[in-house]
Write an enzyme that holds these catalytic residues in place. Structure first.
Site, PDB file in Angstrom:
ATOM      1  CB  VAL A  86      -0.984   0.086   1.101  1.00 20.76           C
ATOM      2  CG1 VAL A  86      -1.685   1.306   1.319  1.00 20.76           C
ATOM      3  CG2 VAL A  86      -1.986  -1.064   0.894  1.00 20.76           C
TER       4      VAL A  86
ATOM      5  CG  LEU B  37      -3.826  -0.727  -3.241  1.00 22.00           C
ATOM      6  CD1 LEU B  37      -2.976  -2.098  -3.184  1.00 22.00           C
ATOM      7  CD2 LEU B  37      -2.695   0.484  -3.595  1.00 22.00           C
ATOM      8  NE  ARG B  38      -9.012  -5.305  -7.863  1.00 20.16           N
ATOM      9  CZ  ARG B  38      -9.406  -5.440  -8.977  1.00 20.16           C
ATOM     10  NH1 ARG B  38      -9.869  -6.624  -9.572  1.00 20.16           N
ATOM     11  NH2 ARG B  38      -9.120  -4.591  -9.985  1.00 20.16           N
TER      12      ARG B  38
ATOM     13  CB  CYS C 214      -6.451  -7.955   2.420  1.00 20.69           C
ATOM     14  SG  CYS C 214      -4.888  -6.707   2.037  1.00 20.69           S
TER      15      CYS C 214
ATOM     16  CE  LYS D 223      -4.445 -10.499  -6.429  1.00 19.83           C
ATOM     17  NZ  LYS D 223      -5.596  -9.351  -6.691  1.00 19.83           N
TER      18      LYS D 223
HETATM   19  C1  UDX Z   1      -8.208  -7.365  -1.404  1.00 22.21           C
HETATM   20  C2  UDX Z   1      -9.434  -6.402  -1.768  1.00 22.21           C
HETATM   21  O1  UDX Z   1      -9.960  -6.839  -3.236  1.00 22.21           O
HETATM   22  C3  UDX Z   1      -8.816  -4.887  -1.807  1.00 22.21           C
HETATM   23  O2  UDX Z   1      -9.877  -4.127  -2.091  1.00 22.21           O
HETATM   24  C4  UDX Z   1      -8.177  -4.701  -0.425  1.00 22.21           C
HETATM   25  O3  UDX Z   1      -7.444  -3.297  -0.704  1.00 22.21           O
HETATM   26  C5  UDX Z   1      -7.017  -5.705  -0.232  1.00 22.21           C
HETATM   27  O4  UDX Z   1      -7.473  -7.071  -0.383  1.00 22.21           O
HETATM   28  P1  UDX Z   1      -6.269  -8.410  -2.769  1.00 22.21           P
HETATM   29  O5  UDX Z   1      -5.954  -9.379  -1.258  1.00 22.21           O
HETATM   30  O6  UDX Z   1      -5.024  -8.124  -3.532  1.00 22.21           O
HETATM   31  O7  UDX Z   1      -7.249  -7.371  -2.495  1.00 22.21           O
HETATM   32  O8  UDX Z   1      -6.773  -9.581  -3.680  1.00 22.21           O
HETATM   33  P2  UDX Z   1      -8.278  -9.919  -4.362  1.00 22.21           P
HETATM   34  O9  UDX Z   1      -7.984  -9.648  -5.941  1.00 22.21           O
HETATM   35  O10 UDX Z   1      -9.469  -9.043  -3.640  1.00 22.21           O
HETATM   36  O11 UDX Z   1      -8.480 -11.471  -3.962  1.00 22.21           O
HETATM   37  C6  UDX Z   1      -8.517 -11.763  -2.799  1.00 22.21           C
HETATM   38  C7  UDX Z   1      -8.595 -13.332  -2.944  1.00 22.21           C
HETATM   39  O12 UDX Z   1     -10.096 -13.959  -3.158  1.00 22.21           O
HETATM   40  C8  UDX Z   1      -7.675 -14.102  -3.811  1.00 22.21           C
HETATM   41  O13 UDX Z   1      -7.267 -15.200  -3.139  1.00 22.21           O
HETATM   42  C9  UDX Z   1      -8.480 -14.394  -4.954  1.00 22.21           C
HETATM   43  O14 UDX Z   1      -8.031 -15.513  -5.714  1.00 22.21           O
HETATM   44  C10 UDX Z   1      -9.844 -14.978  -4.271  1.00 22.21           C
HETATM   45  N1  UDX Z   1     -10.995 -14.434  -5.130  1.00 22.21           N
HETATM   46  C11 UDX Z   1     -11.187 -12.975  -5.550  1.00 22.21           C
HETATM   47  C12 UDX Z   1     -11.882 -15.403  -5.527  1.00 22.21           C
HETATM   48  O15 UDX Z   1     -11.645 -16.470  -5.146  1.00 22.21           O
HETATM   49  N2  UDX Z   1     -12.909 -15.096  -6.512  1.00 22.21           N
HETATM   50  C13 UDX Z   1     -13.171 -13.977  -6.975  1.00 22.21           C
HETATM   51  O16 UDX Z   1     -14.284 -13.753  -7.433  1.00 22.21           O
HETATM   52  C14 UDX Z   1     -12.289 -12.886  -6.539  1.00 22.21           C
END
Ligand code: UDX
Length: 472
Positions: free
Chosen positions: A11, A152-153, A280, A340
């Site tokens: 971040v 942010l992701r 997160c 991911k």
């Molecule tokens: C997340 C939030 O999206 C973001 O807004 C916050 O600031 C930080 O946490 P991030 O951890 O980077 O972001 O990843 P994200 O893309 O949200 O995915 C989180 C997890 O959920 C991953 O393991 C991903 O594979 C999983 N996921 C996501 C799913 O299994 N299905 C989905 O449809 C979306």
């Protein structure tokens, strides 16, 4: 504007690079001297699209790095706190790093500044930061504390920052709100997006300019926790639906399409898989549950969201076992190690948790990940994974291919080459990257999440009970 950012993790570093791109003078401070030295020397510590080019563009000019908090904080009108808030063994957020930084800021502050929390923190953290700064200030100095949560992701951090769905400013004082509004003005006025060298929008549907939401500090803190908990709940919900689909022979992708087209629900974060992970969601859902408990509310729904997520991983191991019959001594090709696609971050990675379980069952693992292999090699040497140069090397003579993260590269494999490389043409896909019928047509037995398992009609792969004399 002159901005200090304390903490140069995902971040902090992305925010620093993006604020510099918006035209501000930014100094990024971290107590990890090796990290600061690397950043000064031009290295990029995380795998993040557009970050290298922003750092190259601004390093040494509008963007500076230092290990000295006093140097960073003095003469800055905005000081962001972007340090880690890891979970304690009890599940609530460990705020000791935030407190330590607040203490130091208090000691150093020499003129009015807005101290802004950017880390994800429980409600009332702003008040606590205010108290710590006041207690440690060497002289009575005016300051405000505000909350500006970051959404942010990883993997799309730069474009998420610059093209957000919303900017949330939680400020209890008008002066602080005005300063933070000015900070984001290049975005909210649309000026940034008109610059020829602005980072391009990720797609046509982003809202330009982004809406600004001004709230109290408590509301802003809750917006962040509630957003992450809701998204995790959405994923757990669709994973639960996927399990029902499997029981009745329905196709979860069709269900997702039908459900997600309801604009009140939406298509995003409705992808079933092996469960959510990362730095997160796991920590924030737990922390939000703890916050609720502390406020006297039993948010049992969140307990269930976490339970479904854990169960999803166990189910996937059972799926691999059902597809392969026994696991002991099987050689498995694994695609994906990070939590991911698009990142090298392995914190709370469901892929690694699954690999650990498969190793416990006696499998050997040959893995490929486009970005996370160095990290796993360095941080998890005890796993004994064989790291491969590409998916086909991993698949070489493997009993099956297991897909664990959703990298684009894994969705466009050369299937003929893969078929030749594998000992048996079996793919177990935890991210639903391929249409099952197409995989069957290409000669694979293909198991995925929430969809019927497909197998080539001419060659039922699992009908053979003995291959080369050994029972499969
Ligand atoms: C997340 C939030 O999206 C973001 O807004 C916050 O600031 C930080 O946490 P991030 O951890 O980077 O972001 O990843 P994200 O893309 O949200 O995915 C989180 C997890 O959920 C991953 O393991 C991903 O594979 C999983 N996921 C996501 C799913 O299994 N299905 C989905 O449809 C979306």
């Amino acid at each position: 504007m002159r901005v200090a950012i304390v903490g140069s993790g995902y971040v902090g570093l992305v925010a620093a690079a993006c604020f510099a791109d918006l035209g501000h003078e930014v100094v990024c401070v971290d107590n990890d001297s090796a990290k600061i030295a690397a950043l000064v020397a031009g290295e990029v510590p995380i795998h993040e699209e557009f970050l290298p080019e922003l750092l190259t563009r601004h390093r040494g000019k509008r963007l500076k790095f230092t290990g000295s908090l006093p140097e960073a904080v003095r003469n800055c009108e905005i000081v962001f706190i972007a340090v880690g808030t890891p979970p304690t063994p009890q599940g609530d957020a460990d705020l000791s790093y935030v407190e330590a930084v607040a203490r130091e800021i208090g000691l150093q502050l020499n003129e009015y500044a807005v101290i802004v929390e950017k880390s994800t923190v429980p409600v009332f953290t702003c008040q606590r930061v205010r108290r710590v700064v006041t207690l440690n200030a060497s002289a009575p100095i005016e300051f405000d504390v505000a909350s500006n949560p970051e959404f942010l992701r990883e993997g799309t951090a730069v474009t998420d920052f610059l093209y957000p769905d919303r900017i949330v400013i939680g400020a209890d004082a008008e002066r602080a709100a005005q300063i933070l509004k000015r900070l984001y003005e290049p975005m909210t006025s649309g000026e940034y997006y008109r610059q020829p060298n602005a980072i391009a929008a990720p797609n046509a549907s982003v809202r330009i300019p982004p809406p600004l939401v001004i709230t109290s500090t408590q509301s802003a803190e809750l917006i962040k926790h509630a957003s992450n908990a809701f998204l995790a709940m959405k994923i757990s919900f669709i994973n639960a639906v996927a399990n029902i689909c499997e029981a009745v022979g329905a196709d979860v992708e069709q269900v997702c399409q039908g459900v997600g087209l309801d604009s009140r629900i939406g298509q995003r974060f409705l992808r079933p898989g092996i469960g959510w992970g990362g730095s997160c969601f796991p920590k924030d859902v737990m922390a939000f549950r703890a916050v609720a408990q502390e406020c006297g509310y039993d948010f049992g729904l969140l307990e269930e969201v976490m339970r479904i997520n854990d169960e999803q991983r166990n189910r996937f191991v059972r799926k691999i076992r059902n597809t392969l019959w026994t696991l002991k001594s099987k050689r498995l090709a694994v695609l994906g190690l990070a939590f991911k696609g698009g990142t090298d971050d392995i914190r709370e990675s469901p892929a690694l948790a699954l690999i650990e379980e498969l190793l416990r069952e006696g499998c050997t693992i040959a893995a490929y990940d486009p970005a996370a292999m160095d990290r796993v090699r360095a941080e998890r040497p005890e796993l004994g994974i064989t790291f491969c140069a590409n998916p086909y090397e991993a698949a070489d003579a493997a009993d099956a291919l297991i897909i664990l993260t959703d990298w684009d590269e894994f969705a466009s494999l050369d299937l003929a080459r893969l078929h030749t490389a594998l000992k048996y043409p079996i793919v177990v896909d935890g991210r639903n990257l391929y249409p099952p019928e197409m995989m069957a047509e290409k000669g694979f037995m293909y198991a995925s999440v929430g969809r019927p398992t497909a197998a080539p009609s001419h060659k039922p792969v699992l009908s053979a009970t003995t291959v080369n004399g050994s029972t499969r």
